[in-house]
Design a protein around this motif. Structure first.
Motif, PDB file in Angstrom:
ATOM      1  N   HIS A   8      42.815  -9.834  -8.132  1.00 34.33           N
ATOM      2  CA  HIS A   8      42.993 -11.284  -8.199  1.00 34.33           C
ATOM      3  C   HIS A   8      41.883 -11.949  -7.410  1.00 34.33           C
ATOM      4  O   HIS A   8      41.644 -11.615  -6.256  1.00 34.33           O
ATOM      5  N   CYS A  31      51.276 -16.195 -14.504  1.00 33.90           N
ATOM      6  CA  CYS A  31      52.026 -15.306 -15.381  1.00 33.90           C
ATOM      7  C   CYS A  31      52.769 -16.199 -16.372  1.00 33.90           C
ATOM      8  O   CYS A  31      53.720 -16.891 -15.990  1.00 33.90           O
ATOM      9  N   MET A  78      54.322 -10.930  -9.007  1.00 34.19           N
ATOM     10  CA  MET A  78      53.128 -11.420  -9.687  1.00 34.19           C
ATOM     11  C   MET A  78      51.851 -10.721  -9.207  1.00 34.19           C
ATOM     12  O   MET A  78      50.909 -10.571  -9.980  1.00 34.19           O
ATOM     13  N   LYS A 131      51.734  -7.440 -11.347  1.00 36.48           N
ATOM     14  CA  LYS A 131      52.124  -7.658 -12.747  1.00 36.48           C
ATOM     15  C   LYS A 131      51.839  -6.401 -13.568  1.00 36.48           C
ATOM     16  O   LYS A 131      50.771  -5.802 -13.470  1.00 36.48           O
ATOM     17  N   MET A 152      59.810 -13.569 -17.708  1.00 30.16           N
ATOM     18  CA  MET A 152      58.669 -12.773 -17.278  1.00 30.16           C
ATOM     19  C   MET A 152      59.055 -11.602 -16.384  1.00 30.16           C
ATOM     20  O   MET A 152      58.189 -10.873 -15.928  1.00 30.16           O
ATOM     21  N   ALA A 198      57.057  -7.427 -13.712  1.00 28.35           N
ATOM     22  CA  ALA A 198      56.619  -8.732 -14.200  1.00 28.35           C
ATOM     23  C   ALA A 198      55.674  -8.474 -15.369  1.00 28.35           C
ATOM     24  O   ALA A 198      54.825  -7.590 -15.298  1.00 28.35           O
ATOM     25  N   PHE A 199      55.861  -9.218 -16.452  1.00 22.31           N
ATOM     26  CA  PHE A 199      55.027  -9.023 -17.635  1.00 22.31           C
ATOM     27  C   PHE A 199      54.578 -10.365 -18.165  1.00 22.31           C
ATOM     28  O   PHE A 199      55.187 -11.403 -17.871  1.00 22.31           O
ATOM     29  N   GLU A 200      53.517 -10.366 -18.940  1.00 27.77           N
ATOM     30  CA  GLU A 200      52.960 -11.582 -19.530  1.00 27.77           C
ATOM     31  C   GLU A 200      53.740 -11.905 -20.811  1.00 27.77           C
ATOM     32  O   GLU A 200      53.704 -11.136 -21.773  1.00 27.77           O
TER      33      GLU A 200
END
Length: 187
Positions: free
Chosen positions: A51, A58, A91, A94, A138, A149-151
């Motif tokens: 990052h 997200c 996040m 992710k 998410m 956590a997913f997009e």
């Protein structure tokens, strides 16, 4: 794992160069303000995870680490400090399966950890608060293992925006994190 070296005195340029070539990611020296040290360590950890800035995205959820705030399509989500920390952990990782033990270690490093069922409570509250503000789902549960956590897809994001509760369209009353950020901004 990022490495920061804190020197008692200002190192000579050749010493600093040698430390960086030896594997250090940053070389700091006294005197250093605690807030600057914390910001540098957070930046190192963020970059180590891929990052580049303090704003994590997200779906239509933005988590601003510098302001300690989360928002959905520009609307602030009223989160407690622990809920924010939980969402931040998700996040920052992710796409990675995070176990309850991992959350407990991150959230309760001071040894005051309650029962691990608190992780399920945080997930439930986060899902509810995010959905009320129009965030797409998410957080995925991997039964018996943990959470990921997913997009979300663009279609899922649009559907969540349509399902947002009308009263969530108004920014909530500022909470404690806003006051702390105002104190930091004036200091």
């Amino acid at each position: 794992m990022p490495v920061a070296i804190l020197c008692g005195r200002s190192p000579l340029p050749a010493e600093e160069e040698a430390l960086l070539h030896a594997g250090a990611d940053d070389v700091l020296h006294n005197p250093i303000h605690l807030r600057v040290l914390l910001a540098r360590l957070q930046a190192l950890a963020r970059r180590a995870r891929g990052h580049s800035c303090a704003r994590l995205l997200c779906g239509n959820v933005v988590l601003d680490q510098a302001q300690h705030a989360a928002s959905v399509d520009g609307r602030r989500v009223p989160l407690t400090a622990r809920e924010f920390d939980f969402l931040e952990t998700l996040m920052l990782h992710k796409g990675v399966l995070l176990t309850k033990e991992r959350f407990m270690t991150n959230l309760y490093a001071d040894g005051t950890a309650p029962d691990s069922k608190i992780v399920d409570v945080f997930v439930c509250k986060l899902r509810r608060k995010l959905a009320e503000c129009g965030a797409a789902e998410m957080i995925r549960t991997v039964w018996g293992r943990g959470y990921v956590a997913f997009e979300p897809s663009p279609a899922t994001i649009e559907s969540a925006r349509r399902d947002r509760r009308p009263e969530a369209a108004i920014d909530p009353v500022p909470r404690g994190w806003t006051r702390r950020s105002e104190v930091l901004a004036t200091a």
